[in-house]
Structures are given as C-alpha cells and as structure tokens.
Design an enzyme around this catalytic site. Structure first.
Site, PDB file in Angstrom:
ATOM      1  N   CYS A 278       0.822  -1.231   0.000  1.00 54.34           N
ATOM      2  CA  CYS A 278       0.000   0.000   0.000  1.00 54.34           C
ATOM      3  C   CYS A 278       0.847   1.269   0.000  1.00 54.34           C
ATOM      4  O   CYS A 278       0.490   2.252  -0.647  1.00 54.34           O
ATOM      5  CB  CYS A 278      -0.907   0.035   1.232  1.00 54.34           C
ATOM      6  SG  CYS A 278      -2.152  -1.250   1.228  1.00 54.34           S
TER       7      CYS A 278
HETATM    8  N1  LIG Z   1      -3.771  -5.570   2.122  1.00 52.28           N
HETATM    9  C1  LIG Z   1      -3.574  -4.683   3.083  1.00 52.28           C
HETATM   10  O1  LIG Z   1      -2.713  -4.845   3.947  1.00 52.28           O
HETATM   11  C2  LIG Z   1      -4.449  -3.452   3.188  1.00 52.28           C
HETATM   12  C3  LIG Z   1      -4.492  -2.754   4.376  1.00 52.28           C
HETATM   13  C4  LIG Z   1      -5.295  -1.644   4.487  1.00 52.28           C
HETATM   14  C5  LIG Z   1      -6.050  -1.239   3.376  1.00 52.28           C
HETATM   15  N2  LIG Z   1      -5.994  -1.932   2.210  1.00 52.28           N
HETATM   16  C6  LIG Z   1      -6.841  -1.489   1.101  1.00 52.28           C
HETATM   17  O2  LIG Z   1      -7.969  -2.373   1.058  1.00 52.28           O
HETATM   18  C7  LIG Z   1      -8.429  -2.531  -0.289  1.00 52.28           C
HETATM   19  C8  LIG Z   1      -8.494  -4.006  -0.642  1.00 52.28           C
HETATM   20  O3  LIG Z   1      -7.167  -4.520  -0.625  1.00 52.28           O
HETATM   21  P1  LIG Z   1      -6.825  -6.065  -0.540  1.00 52.28           P
HETATM   22  O4  LIG Z   1      -5.394  -6.139  -0.154  1.00 52.28           O
HETATM   23  O5  LIG Z   1      -7.844  -6.785   0.296  1.00 52.28           O
HETATM   24  O6  LIG Z   1      -7.018  -6.486  -2.070  1.00 52.28           O
HETATM   25  P2  LIG Z   1      -6.919  -7.981  -2.671  1.00 52.28           P
HETATM   26  O7  LIG Z   1      -6.344  -7.827  -4.018  1.00 52.28           O
HETATM   27  O8  LIG Z   1      -6.294  -8.904  -1.704  1.00 52.28           O
HETATM   28  O9  LIG Z   1      -8.435  -8.484  -2.778  1.00 52.28           O
HETATM   29  C9  LIG Z   1      -9.430  -7.846  -3.434  1.00 52.28           C
HETATM   30  C10 LIG Z   1     -10.548  -8.835  -3.800  1.00 52.28           C
HETATM   31  O10 LIG Z   1     -11.522  -8.068  -4.511  1.00 52.28           O
HETATM   32  C11 LIG Z   1     -12.006  -8.868  -5.570  1.00 52.28           C
HETATM   33  N3  LIG Z   1     -12.591  -8.003  -6.599  1.00 52.28           N
HETATM   34  C12 LIG Z   1     -11.967  -7.285  -7.569  1.00 52.28           C
HETATM   35  N4  LIG Z   1     -12.881  -6.626  -8.306  1.00 52.28           N
HETATM   36  C13 LIG Z   1     -14.083  -6.930  -7.790  1.00 52.28           C
HETATM   37  C14 LIG Z   1     -15.418  -6.552  -8.125  1.00 52.28           C
HETATM   38  N5  LIG Z   1     -15.673  -5.707  -9.132  1.00 52.28           N
HETATM   39  N6  LIG Z   1     -16.431  -7.050  -7.397  1.00 52.28           N
HETATM   40  C15 LIG Z   1     -16.191  -7.914  -6.368  1.00 52.28           C
HETATM   41  N7  LIG Z   1     -14.956  -8.299  -5.999  1.00 52.28           N
HETATM   42  C16 LIG Z   1     -13.917  -7.818  -6.710  1.00 52.28           C
HETATM   43  C17 LIG Z   1     -10.798  -9.634  -6.058  1.00 52.28           C
HETATM   44  O11 LIG Z   1     -11.193 -10.785  -6.788  1.00 52.28           O
HETATM   45  C18 LIG Z   1     -10.103  -9.956  -4.728  1.00 52.28           C
HETATM   46  O12 LIG Z   1     -10.525 -11.217  -4.205  1.00 52.28           O
HETATM   47  C19 LIG Z   1      -7.455  -1.713  -1.161  1.00 52.28           C
HETATM   48  O13 LIG Z   1      -7.992  -0.438  -1.391  1.00 52.28           O
HETATM   49  C20 LIG Z   1      -6.210  -1.604  -0.293  1.00 52.28           C
HETATM   50  O14 LIG Z   1      -5.467  -0.447  -0.603  1.00 52.28           O
HETATM   51  C21 LIG Z   1      -5.227  -3.048   2.098  1.00 52.28           C
END
Ligand SMILES: NC(=O)c1ccc[n+]([C@@H]2O[C@H](COP(=O)([O-])OP(=O)(O)OC[C@H]3O[C@@H](n4cnc5c(N)ncnc54)[C@H](O)[C@@H]3O)[C@@H](O)[C@H]2O)c1
Length: 341
Positions: A278
């Site tokens: 991130c």
């Molecule tokens: N990973 C971290 O440590 C973290 C921490 C804080 C905030 N975030 C934020 O949280 C958000 C999610 O991150 P993440 O790491 O969980 O992402 P990720 O890539 O692990 O997972 C996202 C999921 O969303 C699904 N997806 C994609 N498009 C979609 C749609 N149109 N409809 C339904 N599902 C869909 C994907 O298939 C995937 O399973 C981001 O904005 C990220 O910046 C992440």
C-alpha cells in the site's frame, strides 16, 4: 453461533444497537478477515467476489489467514453465516454493504480504479431502499461521491433518506492479531449525519472504537495521510541511514536512542522496501488528484521518488560491499543464463 460482542467505545458518536445482514464485496486480504470478523459476532455475511477461484480457495480453506480466522472460517461456513457468491443480485438481500476491492496504481503511477468502479457500479445497480453502503478501499477524496452518491442519485435513490453512504478506510494489518479489525479503531465519514449513524451502527460490531469525521472526503483523506506519513518517514529514515554512514555512526543505534524521547518522535526504520504494497501506491492517489488541480506536494513527491529508487540503491550498495570484500557479483545480464543474481 457466537454471541454479539458489546459495542465498542466511540469517541464522538452515539452508537445504536441492532444487527443486520452484511455483504462484503471483495474477499481479499482485507475483505475476508473483515467478513470473518462480522461472522464471528454471529452476523450473517454475504461474501461477494468476481473471482470464482478465490471463493473456491476460501471454501477449501486454502487461504492466508491467522489461525484464529481459520477457525472462524470453518465455523462460519459450517453455521452458514458466510455465504460465498459470484452472483451480484445477492447484494440486494443485505442491510449493509462494504466495498473492499483493490485500488492499485498503473505503470504510470496513476490510480487504477477499474476494480473499484466496477464494484461500485454493481453495488449501485443492486442497491435497495434502506441499505447502508460503506466504501473502504483506499482512494482519493471525492471518490465516494463520484462512484456511489452520484450514481445512486441518478437511479432515483436519495442518499441520506433512501440509502445511506459513508467512507471508512481499512486499517487492518492482515495476519497481525494486534491489528485485527475488532481491535482497530475505525474512522467514518458519512454523506449526511444519518449516513454516519447508520454506518457506525454496523461497523461498531467489528471495530475497536469509532471516530467520526465530517464527510467521506475527510475519511478518504485520513487514510491518505496515514500511509503518506509512513512513506515520508521511511524515506527520511533511509536518508538518515545514508547520512549516518557518511559520519560513521550506526543508524539503528541512533534511531533506537531517539525513540526513547517520550514525545514528538516516532521511529521508522530504513530498508530496501517500505514493508507493504500500500505504501508505495496510496500516496499517488493524493499526488494524482493534486496534479489534476495544478497543485503539488513537493515533500511527498520527493519521498515517493526516493522510496521507489531505494531497492535499486540497496542492490548497488550490496554489489559494492561484496566487491570490496572479495567475491564479485555478476549482473543479471552478465550471467547469460537469465538467472537472478
Ligand atoms: N492488504 C492490506 O494490507 C491493506 C491494508 C489496508 C487497506 N488496504 C486497502 O484495502 C483494499 C483491498 O485490498 P486487498 O489487499 O484486500 O485487495 P486484494 O487484491 O487482496 O483483494 C481484493 C478482492 O476483490 C475482488 N474483486 C476485484 N474486483 C471486484 C469486483 N468488481 N467485485 C467484487 N470483488 C472484486 C478480487 O477478486 C479480490 O478477491 C485496497 O484499497 C487496499 O489499498 C489493504
């Protein structure tokens, strides 16, 4: 079924009780533990994801989870508290919807809103009167209004009366029990006071505390400040590592010493990377938006350039140190066999 936990402390809002059926859109590193956190409170969760493979992996428990969440996953599936689906119309049955999809940047460091735009369009299409919708993906200030509020209003749903919309950034640190959702305070910015109240009433089930801000934009900007703060401080720690080497002191010794100051200093450590995916990405959401308004943020720009260059700097230094101490290091192009260094 687990009993609902007591409502968490909330420093600036009154939180009503009550429980509902919640949909989590995007069951990735953040969405899945979030969904399990609700299911662990005995709340029914609809887990919607476009990736069938990911849902199969979740069903088979072939996913990265804390041991506690692994147990929660098994119970949630057994008790039918977590229903996994790729069918968008399932969202209509939820009282509250949380959008938790990726928000990366592209090769030009421009926000890639493909997943978020698609997810919000799906949520808007299936939105029902009375539903609360909370965007949690890291994004630029104004995104909640652009991707949810305006399209909902175009569908004839008045936000604050027919549907309730808020932004509440994800802060969990997947895989770290101390930073699990229910131990982490949540910041919430509603479009209206009613939106904030509705969002607080369901997020309270899975937050260490709640902190309300005046608008979705304020909540969106809060997340950008948090991650930009880390990027800038890591860039500074890297710069101190170089400065310390110039004056022949150990940077880790001086950071540990400075960290004994009880106020005004928060330690960050130097390193090749910035620790997560991130940090090298999120501040670009701010820089991109500023550029579109012909504004700039020189300190953030310099920090992002520095953290991006750091892995290469570290490799170059490792090559120099190894060369000075005896073995020479072949460059990838020198090996001729395509192998890494
Ligand atoms: N990973 C971290 O440590 C973290 C921490 C804080 C905030 N975030 C934020 O949280 C958000 C999610 O991150 P993440 O790491 O969980 O992402 P990720 O890539 O692990 O997972 C996202 C999921 O969303 C699904 N997806 C994609 N498009 C979609 C749609 N149109 N409809 C339904 N599902 C869909 C994907 O298939 C995937 O399973 C981001 O904005 C990220 O910046 C992440």
């Amino acid at each position: 079924m687990t009993a609902a936990k007591a409502q968490p402390a909330c420093d600036n809002v009154e939180v009503p009780g009550g429980r509902s059926r919640i949909a989590v859109v995007g069951l990735g590193y953040v969405g899945l533990p979030t969904a399990l956190s609700f299911a662990g409170q005995g709340i029914e969760v609809i887990g919607f994801d476009v990736d069938e493979t990911r849902l199969t992996a979740i069903k088979d428990s072939r996913v990265d989870l804390l041991p506690r969440d692994r147990t929660r996953l098994a119970s949630a599936l057994l008790d039918q508290l977590l229903r996994l689906t790729t069918e968008p119309s399932a969202l209509a049955a939820a009282d509250a919807v949380m959008v938790c999809v990726p928000t990366p940047v592209d090769a030009h460091l421009t926000p890639d809103l493909t997943a978020l735009s698609a997810a919000c369009a799906t949520v808007v299409e299936h939105a029902q009167s009375g539903q609360t919708i909370v965007l949690t993906s890291t994004t630029y200030p104004g995104c909640t209004k652009d991707l949810l509020v305006k399209p909902l209003q175009s569908r004839g749903l008045q936000v604050g009366r027919d549907v309730f919309v808020a932004f509440s950034p994800e802060r969990i640190d997947p895989g770290v029990i101390e930073h699990a959702p229910e131990r982490t305070p949540r910041v919430i910015g509603g479009v209206t006071a009613a939106c904030a109240q509705k969002a607080a009433s369901f997020l309270a089930h899975t937050a260490g505390a709640l902190h309300m801000v005046s608008s979705p934009e304020a909540a969106e900007m809060t997340k950008l400040v948090e991650n930009t703060f880390r990027a800038v401080n890591i860039a500074l720690a890297n710069e101190f590592a170089d400065a310390a080497r110039e004056v022949d002191v150990d940077v880790m010794e001086i950071i540990a010493a400075a960290a004994t100051k009880p106020n005004g200093f928060m330690p960050s450590c130097p390193g090749a990377g910035v620790g997560e995916h991130c940090i090298p990405c999120d501040p670009h959401y701010l820089l991109w938006q500023l550029r579109s308004r012909r504004a700039s943020s020189p300190v953030v720009e310099a920090a992002m350039t520095a953290v991006a260059a750091r892995p290469r700097d570290v490799v170059a230094r490792a090559q120099r140190v190894l060369a000075d101490s005896g073995p020479s290091v072949a460059r990838r192009s020198d090996t001729g066999d395509g192998s890494d260094l």
